[in-house]
Design a protein around this motif. Structure first.
Motif, PDB file in Angstrom:
ATOM      1  N   ILE A 180      16.808   1.703   4.260  1.00 11.81           N
ATOM      2  CA  ILE A 180      17.478   2.705   3.384  1.00 11.81           C
ATOM      3  C   ILE A 180      16.237   3.792   2.886  1.00 11.81           C
ATOM      4  O   ILE A 180      16.354   5.077   3.147  1.00 11.81           O
ATOM      5  N   TRP A 181      15.015   3.142   2.572  1.00 14.94           N
ATOM      6  CA  TRP A 181      14.000   3.941   1.794  1.00 14.94           C
ATOM      7  C   TRP A 181      12.978   3.162   2.090  1.00 14.94           C
ATOM      8  O   TRP A 181      12.910   1.705   1.749  1.00 14.94           O
ATOM      9  N   HIS A 182      11.713   3.579   1.898  1.00 17.85           N
ATOM     10  CA  HIS A 182      10.223   2.497   1.945  1.00 17.85           C
ATOM     11  C   HIS A 182       9.506   3.176   0.864  1.00 17.85           C
ATOM     12  O   HIS A 182       9.504   4.527   0.560  1.00 17.85           O
ATOM     13  N   ALA A 183       8.384   2.542   0.648  1.00 21.04           N
ATOM     14  CA  ALA A 183       7.306   2.958  -0.050  1.00 21.04           C
ATOM     15  C   ALA A 183       6.022   2.134   0.415  1.00 21.04           C
ATOM     16  O   ALA A 183       6.109   1.047   0.771  1.00 21.04           O
ATOM     17  N   TYR A 184       4.815   3.079   0.592  1.00 18.86           N
ATOM     18  CA  TYR A 184       3.658   2.436   1.104  1.00 18.86           C
ATOM     19  C   TYR A 184       2.334   2.989   0.262  1.00 18.86           C
ATOM     20  O   TYR A 184       2.508   3.862   0.109  1.00 18.86           O
ATOM     21  N   PHE A 185       1.692   1.720   0.143  1.00 17.31           N
ATOM     22  CA  PHE A 185       0.418   2.051  -0.848  1.00 17.31           C
ATOM     23  C   PHE A 185      -0.934   1.552   0.025  1.00 17.31           C
ATOM     24  O   PHE A 185      -0.743   0.744   0.305  1.00 17.31           O
ATOM     25  N   ASP A 186      -1.646   2.367   0.591  1.00 17.13           N
ATOM     26  CA  ASP A 186      -2.760   2.010   1.311  1.00 17.13           C
ATOM     27  C   ASP A 186      -3.727   0.979   0.278  1.00 17.13           C
ATOM     28  O   ASP A 186      -3.622   0.765  -0.572  1.00 17.13           O
ATOM     29  N   GLU A 187      -4.755   0.380   1.192  1.00 15.89           N
ATOM     30  CA  GLU A 187      -5.459  -0.648   0.479  1.00 15.89           C
ATOM     31  C   GLU A 187      -6.276  -0.118  -0.493  1.00 15.89           C
ATOM     32  O   GLU A 187      -6.790  -0.970  -1.266  1.00 15.89           O
ATOM     33  N   ARG A 188      -6.714   1.185  -0.745  1.00 16.57           N
ATOM     34  CA  ARG A 188      -7.220   1.854  -1.672  1.00 16.57           C
ATOM     35  C   ARG A 188      -6.661   2.267  -3.000  1.00 16.57           C
ATOM     36  O   ARG A 188      -7.222   2.625  -4.037  1.00 16.57           O
ATOM     37  N   THR A 189      -5.339   2.090  -2.936  1.00 17.58           N
ATOM     38  CA  THR A 189      -4.518   2.616  -4.242  1.00 17.58           C
ATOM     39  C   THR A 189      -4.639   1.481  -5.322  1.00 17.58           C
ATOM     40  O   THR A 189      -4.837   0.283  -5.299  1.00 17.58           O
ATOM     41  N   PRO A 190      -5.187   2.307  -6.467  1.00 20.34           N
ATOM     42  CA  PRO A 190      -5.348   1.471  -7.630  1.00 20.34           C
ATOM     43  C   PRO A 190      -4.179   0.645  -7.893  1.00 20.34           C
ATOM     44  O   PRO A 190      -3.253   0.865  -7.831  1.00 20.34           O
ATOM     45  N   ALA A 191      -4.606  -0.551  -8.581  1.00 25.00           N
ATOM     46  CA  ALA A 191      -3.619  -1.790  -8.628  1.00 25.00           C
ATOM     47  C   ALA A 191      -2.792  -1.154  -9.836  1.00 25.00           C
ATOM     48  O   ALA A 191      -1.576  -1.665  -9.844  1.00 25.00           O
ATOM     49  N   HIS A 192      -3.377  -0.540 -10.737  1.00 22.42           N
ATOM     50  CA  HIS A 192      -2.392   0.025 -11.943  1.00 22.42           C
ATOM     51  C   HIS A 192      -1.364   1.122 -11.615  1.00 22.42           C
ATOM     52  O   HIS A 192      -0.034   1.015 -11.964  1.00 22.42           O
ATOM     53  N   LEU A 193      -1.563   1.613 -10.482  1.00 27.09           N
ATOM     54  CA  LEU A 193      -0.559   2.757  -9.965  1.00 27.09           C
ATOM     55  C   LEU A 193       0.518   1.870  -9.304  1.00 27.09           C
ATOM     56  O   LEU A 193       1.636   2.167  -9.683  1.00 27.09           O
ATOM     57  N   VAL A 194       0.131   0.830  -8.586  1.00 30.71           N
ATOM     58  CA  VAL A 194       1.198   0.045  -7.888  1.00 30.71           C
ATOM     59  C   VAL A 194       1.969  -0.732  -8.711  1.00 30.71           C
ATOM     60  O   VAL A 194       3.180  -0.863  -8.640  1.00 30.71           O
TER      61      VAL A 194
END
Length: 273
Positions: A180-194
């Motif tokens: 239905i939908w997805h979200a992807y955060f690469d390995e360098r995305t800051p933890a507080h944003l995730v």
């Protein structure tokens, strides 16, 4: 591109004429109004870098480090893309989101770009606190088993995993249904944003949708909301004002001069009598 009164009035005009329905769970509420995202960033000083006559919207942060692209004509499944350029102290990063990601969940991520939360907990903490089922292999899923969170290693030789969130239709056995939908955060995305995104995702409170708004799935539950249409508009306006204030405060913190160190006092010899 400061957010104008005319733009806020256009949002108010649409939502003041809609009867709100509480829609849950959040991951099935549908996309909602993209202006929850774009108004928030514009209020914080992000500027438009796209053709105003194009369906595509590109917003850039005041320091030009972050670039958010919304492309409803994308040939891929990602309608939202966020890129951050590297700095001397931080690496660049990339995140993307599908067409039917609820805008209010995406604002959990974009609001944290404006002003990071005072505490930066483990991104898993809000998931476990919300009683989502978490497995030992770095995955978790919603109570209805339709939304899945996975922390996935890049490879067997890397210890830097990336985050994957997917909402899917019910499948059969071990096989998931269509996405239905997805979200992807690469390995360098800051933890507080995730973590901010996941906090908004697992929040048990419903999202408000109009009677004929598109939802993510037919199994989404909709009930007449106790909120009046004007209360929905007022909540949006209050959030925009809060983001303006937070952005101004963050800018003052960056421009405030460092305190001058106190001069050391040299001991004076005692005067002779």
């Amino acid at each position: 591109m400061p957010l104008s009164e005319r733009q806020l009035a256009a949002f108010a005009d649409k939502h003041a004429r809609q009867i709100p329905f509480d829609t849950s769970p959040r991951h099935l509420a549908g996309p909602g109004d993209a202006r929850h995202v774009t108004h928030g960033l514009a209020a914080a000083g992000w500027s438009a870098a796209s053709d105003p006559l194009s369906a595509e919207i590109v917003l850039r942060s005041p320091d030009l480090r972050h670039r958010l692209q919304f492309d409803p004509q994308s040939t891929t499944s990602a309608w939202w893309r966020l890129r951050a350029e590297p700095t001397d102290t931080e690496p660049g990063c990339y995140a993307e989101f599908g067409e039917l990601v609820p805008a209010e969940i995406l604002t959990g991520f974009t609001d944290a770009l404006i002003a990071p939360p005072p505490q930066q907990p483990d991104p898993w903490q809000p998931v476990t606190s919300a009683n989502w089922h978490r497995d030992a292999d770095g995955t978790a899923h919603s109570p209805d088993s339709m939304c899945h969170i996975e922390l996935r290693p890049l490879s067997e030789f890397s210890d830097r995993p990336s985050w994957h969130v997917e909402t899917r239709e019910p499948g059969h056995g071990q096989f998931h249904g269509p996405r239905i939908w997805h979200a992807y955060f690469d390995e360098r995305t800051p933890a507080h944003l995730v973590g901010s995104f996941l906090t908004a995702l697992v929040d048990a409170s419903p999202l408000q949708r109009g009677m004929y708004d598109r939802t993510g799935h037919y199994s989404a539950v909709q009930e007449p909301s106790p909120l009046r249409p004007q209360q929905v508009v007022d909540a949006h306006t209050a959030r925009i004002e809060s983001l303006r204030s937070r952005a101004r405060s963050a800018r003052r913190q960056l421009t405030r001069p460092a305190p001058t160190p106190a001069k050391a006092h040299t001991a004076q010899p005692a005067a002779r009598r």
